[in-house]
Scaffold this motif. Structure first.
Motif, PDB file in Angstrom:
ATOM      1  N   VAL A 112      12.845  43.246 -32.224  1.00 20.87           N
ATOM      2  CA  VAL A 112      13.602  44.074 -33.164  1.00 20.87           C
ATOM      3  C   VAL A 112      12.712  45.178 -33.726  1.00 20.87           C
ATOM      4  O   VAL A 112      13.113  46.347 -33.806  1.00 20.87           O
ATOM      5  N   SER A 113      11.510  44.843 -34.119  1.00 18.95           N
ATOM      6  CA  SER A 113      10.578  45.845 -34.654  1.00 18.95           C
ATOM      7  C   SER A 113      10.296  46.929 -33.624  1.00 18.95           C
ATOM      8  O   SER A 113      10.255  48.120 -33.959  1.00 18.95           O
ATOM      9  N   GLU A 114      10.090  46.522 -32.397  1.00 20.45           N
ATOM     10  CA  GLU A 114       9.843  47.484 -31.319  1.00 20.45           C
ATOM     11  C   GLU A 114      11.054  48.392 -31.128  1.00 20.45           C
ATOM     12  O   GLU A 114      10.930  49.604 -31.007  1.00 20.45           O
ATOM     13  N   ALA A 115      12.249  47.810 -31.125  1.00 20.27           N
ATOM     14  CA  ALA A 115      13.470  48.596 -30.951  1.00 20.27           C
ATOM     15  C   ALA A 115      13.654  49.562 -32.111  1.00 20.27           C
ATOM     16  O   ALA A 115      14.057  50.712 -31.910  1.00 20.27           O
ATOM     17  N   GLU A 116      13.357  49.128 -33.323  1.00 19.25           N
ATOM     18  CA  GLU A 116      13.515  49.989 -34.498  1.00 19.25           C
ATOM     19  C   GLU A 116      12.570  51.181 -34.472  1.00 19.25           C
ATOM     20  O   GLU A 116      12.846  52.210 -35.092  1.00 19.25           O
ATOM     21  N   SER A 117      11.485  51.080 -33.733  1.00 17.44           N
ATOM     22  CA  SER A 117      10.525  52.182 -33.673  1.00 17.44           C
ATOM     23  C   SER A 117      10.914  53.248 -32.647  1.00 17.44           C
ATOM     24  O   SER A 117      10.299  54.315 -32.597  1.00 17.44           O
ATOM     25  N   LEU A 118      11.949  52.968 -31.864  1.00 12.47           N
ATOM     26  CA  LEU A 118      12.396  53.929 -30.850  1.00 12.47           C
ATOM     27  C   LEU A 118      13.114  55.111 -31.501  1.00 12.47           C
ATOM     28  O   LEU A 118      13.695  54.969 -32.581  1.00 12.47           O
ATOM     29  N   PRO A 119      13.123  56.252 -30.803  1.00 12.30           N
ATOM     30  CA  PRO A 119      13.945  57.373 -31.283  1.00 12.30           C
ATOM     31  C   PRO A 119      15.414  56.964 -31.307  1.00 12.30           C
ATOM     32  O   PRO A 119      15.836  56.060 -30.585  1.00 12.30           O
ATOM     33  N   VAL A 120      16.196  57.631 -32.141  1.00 18.62           N
ATOM     34  CA  VAL A 120      17.590  57.247 -32.360  1.00 18.62           C
ATOM     35  C   VAL A 120      18.392  57.211 -31.057  1.00 18.62           C
ATOM     36  O   VAL A 120      19.216  56.317 -30.853  1.00 18.62           O
ATOM     37  N   GLU A 121      18.174  58.154 -30.162  1.00 14.99           N
ATOM     38  CA  GLU A 121      18.931  58.170 -28.907  1.00 14.99           C
ATOM     39  C   GLU A 121      18.643  56.933 -28.066  1.00 14.99           C
ATOM     40  O   GLU A 121      19.546  56.356 -27.463  1.00 14.99           O
ATOM     41  N   GLU A 122      17.380  56.519 -28.050  1.00 18.30           N
ATOM     42  CA  GLU A 122      17.014  55.329 -27.277  1.00 18.30           C
ATOM     43  C   GLU A 122      17.528  54.063 -27.949  1.00 18.30           C
ATOM     44  O   GLU A 122      17.936  53.118 -27.274  1.00 18.30           O
ATOM     45  N   ARG A 123      17.534  54.027 -29.284  1.00 17.23           N
ATOM     46  CA  ARG A 123      18.113  52.869 -29.988  1.00 17.23           C
ATOM     47  C   ARG A 123      19.590  52.748 -29.694  1.00 17.23           C
ATOM     48  O   ARG A 123      20.117  51.653 -29.478  1.00 17.23           O
ATOM     49  N   ALA A 124      20.286  53.895 -29.664  1.00 14.73           N
ATOM     50  CA  ALA A 124      21.716  53.878 -29.343  1.00 14.73           C
ATOM     51  C   ALA A 124      21.931  53.334 -27.941  1.00 14.73           C
ATOM     52  O   ALA A 124      22.870  52.572 -27.704  1.00 14.73           O
ATOM     53  N   ARG A 125      21.078  53.708 -27.018  1.00 14.87           N
ATOM     54  CA  ARG A 125      21.188  53.208 -25.635  1.00 14.87           C
ATOM     55  C   ARG A 125      20.986  51.691 -25.596  1.00 14.87           C
ATOM     56  O   ARG A 125      21.713  50.973 -24.924  1.00 14.87           O
ATOM     57  N   VAL A 126      19.993  51.196 -26.337  1.00 14.10           N
ATOM     58  CA  VAL A 126      19.741  49.754 -26.388  1.00 14.10           C
ATOM     59  C   VAL A 126      20.965  49.032 -26.946  1.00 14.10           C
ATOM     60  O   VAL A 126      21.410  48.022 -26.396  1.00 14.10           O
ATOM     61  N   VAL A 127      21.521  49.556 -28.024  1.00 17.97           N
ATOM     62  CA  VAL A 127      22.712  48.952 -28.632  1.00 17.97           C
ATOM     63  C   VAL A 127      23.857  48.928 -27.630  1.00 17.97           C
ATOM     64  O   VAL A 127      24.547  47.916 -27.475  1.00 17.97           O
ATOM     65  N   ASP A 128      24.067  50.051 -26.950  1.00 16.74           N
ATOM     66  CA  ASP A 128      25.151  50.131 -25.965  1.00 16.74           C
ATOM     67  C   ASP A 128      24.978  49.087 -24.868  1.00 16.74           C
ATOM     68  O   ASP A 128      25.926  48.380 -24.524  1.00 16.74           O
ATOM     69  N   VAL A 129      23.775  48.974 -24.345  1.00 17.65           N
ATOM     70  CA  VAL A 129      23.514  47.995 -23.282  1.00 17.65           C
ATOM     71  C   VAL A 129      23.747  46.577 -23.783  1.00 17.65           C
ATOM     72  O   VAL A 129      24.379  45.755 -23.096  1.00 17.65           O
ATOM     73  N   LEU A 130      23.271  46.280 -24.984  1.00 11.96           N
ATOM     74  CA  LEU A 130      23.451  44.931 -25.527  1.00 11.96           C
ATOM     75  C   LEU A 130      24.924  44.614 -25.781  1.00 11.96           C
ATOM     76  O   LEU A 130      25.395  43.518 -25.460  1.00 11.96           O
ATOM     77  N   LEU A 131      25.651  45.566 -26.348  1.00 16.60           N
ATOM     78  CA  LEU A 131      27.070  45.329 -26.605  1.00 16.60           C
ATOM     79  C   LEU A 131      27.843  45.144 -25.305  1.00 16.60           C
ATOM     80  O   LEU A 131      28.729  44.293 -25.221  1.00 16.60           O
ATOM     81  N   ARG A 132      27.514  45.937 -24.298  1.00 14.55           N
ATOM     82  CA  ARG A 132      28.187  45.774 -23.006  1.00 14.55           C
ATOM     83  C   ARG A 132      27.889  44.414 -22.387  1.00 14.55           C
ATOM     84  O   ARG A 132      28.736  43.844 -21.709  1.00 14.55           O
ATOM     85  N   SER A 133      26.703  43.889 -22.645  1.00 21.52           N
ATOM     86  CA  SER A 133      26.364  42.576 -22.098  1.00 21.52           C
ATOM     87  C   SER A 133      27.174  41.473 -22.778  1.00 21.52           C
ATOM     88  O   SER A 133      27.423  40.424 -22.200  1.00 21.52           O
TER      89      SER A 133
END
Length: 74
Positions: free
Chosen positions: A7-28
């Motif tokens: 979570v800490s690593e994900a929070e340090s990502l730029p907003v566009e990359e965090r949105a991509r992570v969220v999208d991938v997780l929600l799709r899963s």
């Protein structure tokens, strides 16, 4: 790597990359259903056609939020 580190690593990502992570997780969790997606596309196209044909009036976001604020103040 544990969950908190992830979570800490994900929070340090730029907003566009965090949105991509969220999208991938929600799709899963909730895989897209082609039939439902097609139905939503049809609804969106129909609504756009109605707007372009002048069958419905559009409302600015400013007006929508003003209306919501007025309702909440009642």
């Amino acid at each position: 790597m544990n969950i908190q580190e992830l979570v800490s690593e994900a929070e340090s990502l730029p907003v566009e990359e965090r949105a991509r992570v969220v999208d991938v997780l929600l799709r899963s969790l909730n895989s897209p259903e082609a039939d439902i997606d097609k139905q939503w596309v049809n609804v969106a196209r129909s609504r756009l056609d109605d707007i372009r044909a002048g069958k419905v009036a559009t409302v600015s976001s400013e007006q929508v939020f003003a209306n919501l604020r007025a309702r909440l103040e009642r």
